[in-house]
Structures are given as structure tokens and as C-alpha cells.
Design an enzyme around this catalytic site. Sequence first.
Site, PDB file in Angstrom:
ATOM      1  CG  LEU A  18      -1.733  -1.193   1.510  1.00 56.10           C
ATOM      2  CD1 LEU A  18      -2.272  -1.187   2.936  1.00 56.10           C
ATOM      3  CD2 LEU A  18      -2.880  -1.166   0.500  1.00 56.10           C
ATOM      4  CG  ASP A  60       2.381  -2.832   2.778  1.00 59.33           C
ATOM      5  OD1 ASP A  60       3.302  -2.105   2.362  1.00 59.33           O
ATOM      6  OD2 ASP A  60       1.195  -2.713   2.410  1.00 59.33           O
ATOM      7  CD  GLU A  65       6.649   1.466  14.466  1.00 58.67           C
ATOM      8  OE1 GLU A  65       7.328   1.940  15.371  1.00 58.67           O
ATOM      9  OE2 GLU A  65       6.324   2.117  13.458  1.00 58.67           O
ATOM     10  CG  ASP A  66       2.518  -0.616  10.865  1.00 61.19           C
ATOM     11  OD1 ASP A  66       2.486   0.334  11.660  1.00 61.19           O
ATOM     12  OD2 ASP A  66       2.926  -0.516   9.697  1.00 61.19           O
ATOM     13  NE  ARG A  85       1.062  -3.832   6.776  1.00 60.92           N
ATOM     14  CZ  ARG A  85       1.913  -3.086   7.480  1.00 60.92           C
ATOM     15  NH1 ARG A  85       1.746  -1.789   7.528  1.00 60.92           N
ATOM     16  NH2 ARG A  85       2.918  -3.636   8.132  1.00 60.92           N
ATOM     17  NE  ARG A 131      -3.671   1.853   6.612  1.00 60.68           N
ATOM     18  CZ  ARG A 131      -2.489   1.495   6.125  1.00 60.68           C
ATOM     19  NH1 ARG A 131      -1.641   0.835   6.879  1.00 60.68           N
ATOM     20  NH2 ARG A 131      -2.184   1.793   4.887  1.00 60.68           N
ATOM     21  CG  HIS A 164       0.938   4.745  10.943  1.00 63.17           C
ATOM     22  ND1 HIS A 164       1.732   4.090  10.034  1.00 63.17           N
ATOM     23  CD2 HIS A 164      -0.160   3.964  11.101  1.00 63.17           C
ATOM     24  CE1 HIS A 164       1.145   2.962   9.645  1.00 63.17           C
ATOM     25  NE2 HIS A 164      -0.010   2.862  10.281  1.00 63.17           N
ATOM     26  CB  CYS A 251       7.460   1.081   9.652  1.00 66.76           C
ATOM     27  SG  CYS A 251       7.433   2.706   9.085  1.00 66.76           S
TER      28      CYS A 251
HETATM   29  C1  CIR Z   1       1.229   0.625   4.760  1.00 69.61           C
HETATM   30  O1  CIR Z   1       0.599   1.473   4.117  1.00 69.61           O
HETATM   31  O2  CIR Z   1       0.703  -0.039   5.644  1.00 69.61           O
HETATM   32  C2  CIR Z   1       2.695   0.409   4.421  1.00 69.61           C
HETATM   33  N1  CIR Z   1       2.905   0.580   3.037  1.00 69.61           N
HETATM   34  C3  CIR Z   1       3.555   1.367   5.206  1.00 69.61           C
HETATM   35  C4  CIR Z   1       3.494   1.148   6.690  1.00 69.61           C
HETATM   36  C5  CIR Z   1       4.345   2.074   7.445  1.00 69.61           C
HETATM   37  N2  CIR Z   1       4.339   1.751   8.826  1.00 69.61           N
HETATM   38  C6  CIR Z   1       4.609   2.603   9.807  1.00 69.61           C
HETATM   39  O3  CIR Z   1       4.782   3.786   9.558  1.00 69.61           O
HETATM   40  N3  CIR Z   1       4.619   2.142  11.037  1.00 69.61           N
END
Ligand code: CIR
Length: 256
Positions: A18, A60, A65-66, A85, A131, A164, A251
Site C-alpha cells: 500500500l 507490506d 512495527e505495525d 496486512r 488505521r 500514522h 516501521c
Molecule cells: C502501509 O501502508 O501499511 C505500508 N505501506 C507502510 C506502513 C508504514 N508503517 C509505519 O509507519 N509504522
Amino acid sequence: MFSRAIVRQPSENFADGLTSVDLGMPHLETALEQHRGYCEALVRCSLTLTELEADPRYPDSTFVEDTAILAGKCAVITNPGAESRKGETVGIAETLSVHYPKLERILPPGTVDGGDVCQIDRHFLIGISDRTNEAGAGQLSGFLNAAGFTSSHVDIRGIEGLLHLKSGLTYLGDGRIVVADALVGRPEFEGYETVRVPAGEEYAANCIRVNDHVLFAAGFPELRKRLVGLGYDLIELEMSEFEKMDGGLSCLSLRF
Ligand code: CIR
């Protein structure tokens, strides 16, 4: 102090992830090289790494981290806000179960992305974003409070350019935060010494304090000067390919 980190290599279909920015397609070889540089920097900060294999089922998934929030003895597996995700949490839970006897979980309808969670000593700021929803933030607060931390929520919905909370905010330690203009002046940040991010350098707001160093994205000279002037020992890292996919320094690892 952190002693370990979990990272995951970008997969060959990393470019299918994404993104909300229009910076072109990421180049896989360059992304892999930048990821290697990132891992080396963490080792230089004295961390022992768990390096997970690339997982092309989830383009992704390098943005580990997410998928979890780690705070002292408390580990919470998230329910990422983006449908594509959600499955990333399975492998991360397996990896974390080696280190944590009990894993808490954010359950639907709650969603949380780790990028929305900023630890400031014993307090957690939790961003409510596209999110992370209120139900998820509420569940996370419950787990953190039970583990002896306090928390509060920061609504960042509708702020352009902030995927975020930590896209615009970093805690450096010692009561000092780095804040992008989009978040400056918010009452939630009162009482902290603020380092403002110069206009045009917003991407660099996402830096990370790791033990005695600060990992910092290369190419942002004004903020770099400010942080060096404050005495921080910066490790500069090329991040162009991750920036194309909306990802920043924080991340790419789970630190604990
Ligand atoms: C997303 O849109 O989920 C990934 N392309 C990028 C996530 C970045 N994560 C973060 O800043 N903790």
C-alpha cells in the site's frame, strides 16, 4: 535501553504494498541494500537481531512495527487496519512467543497499527487514524494500563500526509519530542521540549532513538543540524525505497 529487534526483509513483490504517495515504484535491489544498512545500524546500537525471511504473501510485511506493541513485559499483537496486512500478525506472534510468555491481542472491531503508538517513558500516545480506530485504541489502553503504563489518545484523522501518529512524531527521550508542523501546538504534547521539523523535511520526523544513537533518514539537512546541535549521535540511513511505500525508520523493526 533496547537489547533486541525483529526485522523482516522486503519481499520481491514489495512494490505491490500500500502507498499513498506518488514517488514512483520502489527498486527491490536498492530496498534490500537499504534494509541491510538498517539492520547493520541496529547492530551498531548493540541490538541482537531476529531476521525473518521475506514473506511475499504480504508485500507490506517488512513494516513489522505495525503488527505488535511491546512495553516491558507486555506484548500486544495488533489487528492492522488495512485488510491486506491482517495476516502479518501470525508470523510475528510466533516469533514473539519465544520472548513473551503471554501475548495479548487486539480483536475486531478494534484495529491498531503499531505506527500509531508512541511510547514516552511510562506513557503511551495512541493515534486514532485511518488505521487505528477508537475500539482498538481502547483495547490497547486497557492492556497497557494493566501493565502499569498510562495512555491517551490523539486524533489525527483528516491530517493530510500523516499515515500514522509516528509519521509526524518521535520521542527522543529526556522529555524531548520531534514534531512535524501538522502536529505542532496540539495540547497532547504540552510539557515536552519540542524539536520542530523544518518545512519540506516532514519525512525525517520519523526517526528513532535506539540506545545511544538516533537513526535518521539521509537527505534532511536542517533537522539533522538541529539534532546534532542538541548532541545526538546520528546514524544516517538511505530510506528512499521505503519512503515510496509510506514507510519510515520506526516501521522497519520491533525493538524491545
Ligand atoms: C502501509 O501502508 O501499511 C505500508 N505501506 C507502510 C506502513 C508504514 N508503517 C509505519 O509507519 N509504522
